[in-house]
Design a protein around this motif. Sequence first.
Motif, mmCIF file in Angstrom:
data_model
loop_
_atom_site.group_PDB
_atom_site.id
_atom_site.type_symbol
_atom_site.label_atom_id
_atom_site.label_comp_id
_atom_site.label_asym_id
_atom_site.label_seq_id
_atom_site.Cartn_x
_atom_site.Cartn_y
_atom_site.Cartn_z
ATOM 1 N N GLU A 8 0.823 -1.209 0.000
ATOM 2 C CA GLU A 8 0.000 0.000 0.000
ATOM 3 C C GLU A 8 0.856 1.258 0.000
ATOM 4 O O GLU A 8 0.336 2.362 0.093
ATOM 5 C CB GLU A 8 -0.955 -0.010 1.193
ATOM 6 C CG GLU A 8 -1.982 -1.118 1.110
ATOM 7 C CD GLU A 8 -2.747 -1.142 -0.216
ATOM 8 O OE1 GLU A 8 -3.295 -0.092 -0.619
ATOM 9 O OE2 GLU A 8 -2.774 -2.192 -0.862
ATOM 10 N N ARG A 9 2.163 1.086 -0.134
ATOM 11 C CA ARG A 9 3.089 2.211 -0.194
ATOM 12 C C ARG A 9 2.806 3.063 -1.427
ATOM 13 O O ARG A 9 2.430 2.546 -2.472
ATOM 14 C CB ARG A 9 4.505 1.644 -0.264
ATOM 15 C CG ARG A 9 5.572 2.652 -0.093
ATOM 16 C CD ARG A 9 6.894 1.936 0.018
ATOM 17 N NE ARG A 9 7.753 2.538 -0.984
ATOM 18 C CZ ARG A 9 8.770 1.959 -1.550
ATOM 19 N NH1 ARG A 9 9.096 0.740 -1.241
ATOM 20 N NH2 ARG A 9 9.495 2.583 -2.434
ATOM 21 N N ILE A 10 2.983 4.355 -1.307
ATOM 22 C CA ILE A 10 2.783 5.266 -2.428
ATOM 23 C C ILE A 10 4.112 5.427 -3.155
ATOM 24 O O ILE A 10 5.140 5.715 -2.554
ATOM 25 C CB ILE A 10 2.263 6.634 -1.951
ATOM 26 C CG1 ILE A 10 0.941 6.476 -1.204
ATOM 27 C CG2 ILE A 10 2.120 7.596 -3.129
ATOM 28 C CD1 ILE A 10 -0.192 5.891 -2.015
ATOM 29 N N ILE A 11 4.065 5.221 -4.461
ATOM 30 C CA ILE A 11 5.246 5.272 -5.317
ATOM 31 C C ILE A 11 5.238 6.583 -6.095
ATOM 32 O O ILE A 11 4.217 6.980 -6.656
ATOM 33 C CB ILE A 11 5.226 4.073 -6.312
ATOM 34 C CG1 ILE A 11 5.225 2.763 -5.545
ATOM 35 C CG2 ILE A 11 6.376 4.150 -7.290
ATOM 36 C CD1 ILE A 11 6.415 2.539 -4.677
ATOM 37 N N ILE A 40 -2.667 9.350 -7.503
ATOM 38 C CA ILE A 40 -3.181 9.903 -6.255
ATOM 39 C C ILE A 40 -2.513 11.260 -6.055
ATOM 40 O O ILE A 40 -1.287 11.352 -6.080
ATOM 41 C CB ILE A 40 -2.836 8.973 -5.068
ATOM 42 C CG1 ILE A 40 -3.459 7.601 -5.269
ATOM 43 C CG2 ILE A 40 -3.277 9.593 -3.750
ATOM 44 C CD1 ILE A 40 -2.892 6.543 -4.353
ATOM 45 N N ARG A 41 -3.288 12.294 -5.888
ATOM 46 C CA ARG A 41 -2.729 13.631 -5.675
ATOM 47 C C ARG A 41 -2.161 13.705 -4.267
ATOM 48 O O ARG A 41 -2.839 13.431 -3.293
ATOM 49 C CB ARG A 41 -3.797 14.693 -5.872
ATOM 50 C CG ARG A 41 -3.230 16.072 -5.675
ATOM 51 C CD ARG A 41 -3.868 17.170 -6.460
ATOM 52 N NE ARG A 41 -3.935 17.067 -7.902
ATOM 53 C CZ ARG A 41 -2.916 17.290 -8.740
ATOM 54 N NH1 ARG A 41 -1.729 17.534 -8.270
ATOM 55 N NH2 ARG A 41 -3.090 17.239 -10.024
ATOM 56 N N LEU A 42 -0.885 14.078 -4.177
ATOM 57 C CA LEU A 42 -0.197 14.179 -2.897
ATOM 58 C C LEU A 42 -0.034 15.631 -2.448
ATOM 59 O O LEU A 42 0.192 15.896 -1.275
ATOM 60 C CB LEU A 42 1.188 13.523 -2.990
ATOM 61 C CG LEU A 42 1.193 12.055 -3.411
ATOM 62 C CD1 LEU A 42 2.614 11.571 -3.594
ATOM 63 C CD2 LEU A 42 0.454 11.203 -2.397
ATOM 64 N N GLY A 43 -0.135 16.534 -3.375
ATOM 65 C CA GLY A 43 0.013 17.960 -3.079
ATOM 66 C C GLY A 43 -0.280 18.744 -4.328
ATOM 67 O O GLY A 43 -0.786 18.201 -5.313
ATOM 68 N N ASN A 44 0.042 20.018 -4.311
ATOM 69 C CA ASN A 44 -0.224 20.860 -5.482
ATOM 70 C C ASN A 44 0.515 20.406 -6.721
ATOM 71 O O ASN A 44 -0.002 20.485 -7.829
ATOM 72 C CB ASN A 44 0.153 22.317 -5.189
ATOM 73 C CG ASN A 44 -0.811 22.962 -4.237
ATOM 74 O OD1 ASN A 44 -1.937 22.504 -4.094
ATOM 75 N ND2 ASN A 44 -0.377 24.016 -3.575
ATOM 76 N N ARG A 45 1.752 19.942 -6.548
ATOM 77 C CA ARG A 45 2.573 19.585 -7.706
ATOM 78 C C ARG A 45 3.126 18.180 -7.637
ATOM 79 O O ARG A 45 4.130 17.884 -8.280
ATOM 80 C CB ARG A 45 3.718 20.584 -7.817
ATOM 81 C CG ARG A 45 3.234 21.995 -8.087
ATOM 82 C CD ARG A 45 4.369 22.927 -8.273
ATOM 83 N NE ARG A 45 5.196 22.427 -9.367
ATOM 84 C CZ ARG A 45 6.230 23.067 -9.855
ATOM 85 N NH1 ARG A 45 6.576 24.221 -9.356
ATOM 86 N NH2 ARG A 45 6.936 22.567 -10.840
#
Length: 64
Positions: A8-11, A40-45
Motif C-alpha cells: 500500500e506504499r505510495i510510489i 493519487i494527488r499528494l500535493g499541489n505539484r
Amino acid sequence: MRKLFDPERIIREVDRRYITSISRTKAWQLEKEGLFPKRIRLGNRSVGWKLSELLEWVENQPRV
C-alpha cells in the motif's frame, strides 16, 4: 515500523517509471483510457501511485 515492500506504499514518478518501464506520457494516456492505475494527488505539484496497483498492472501485461 513500516516495511520497505509495503504493497500500500505510495510510489512516486521515478519509481513508477522503473517499475512499469513506460514513459510519463504513455502512463498518462493509458490512465485517461482507464487502462492504467489512477494517480493519487499528494500535493499541489506531486502525485503518486499505490505500489499494489502498479504491480498488478505489470502482472497483467502481455508477455513479449
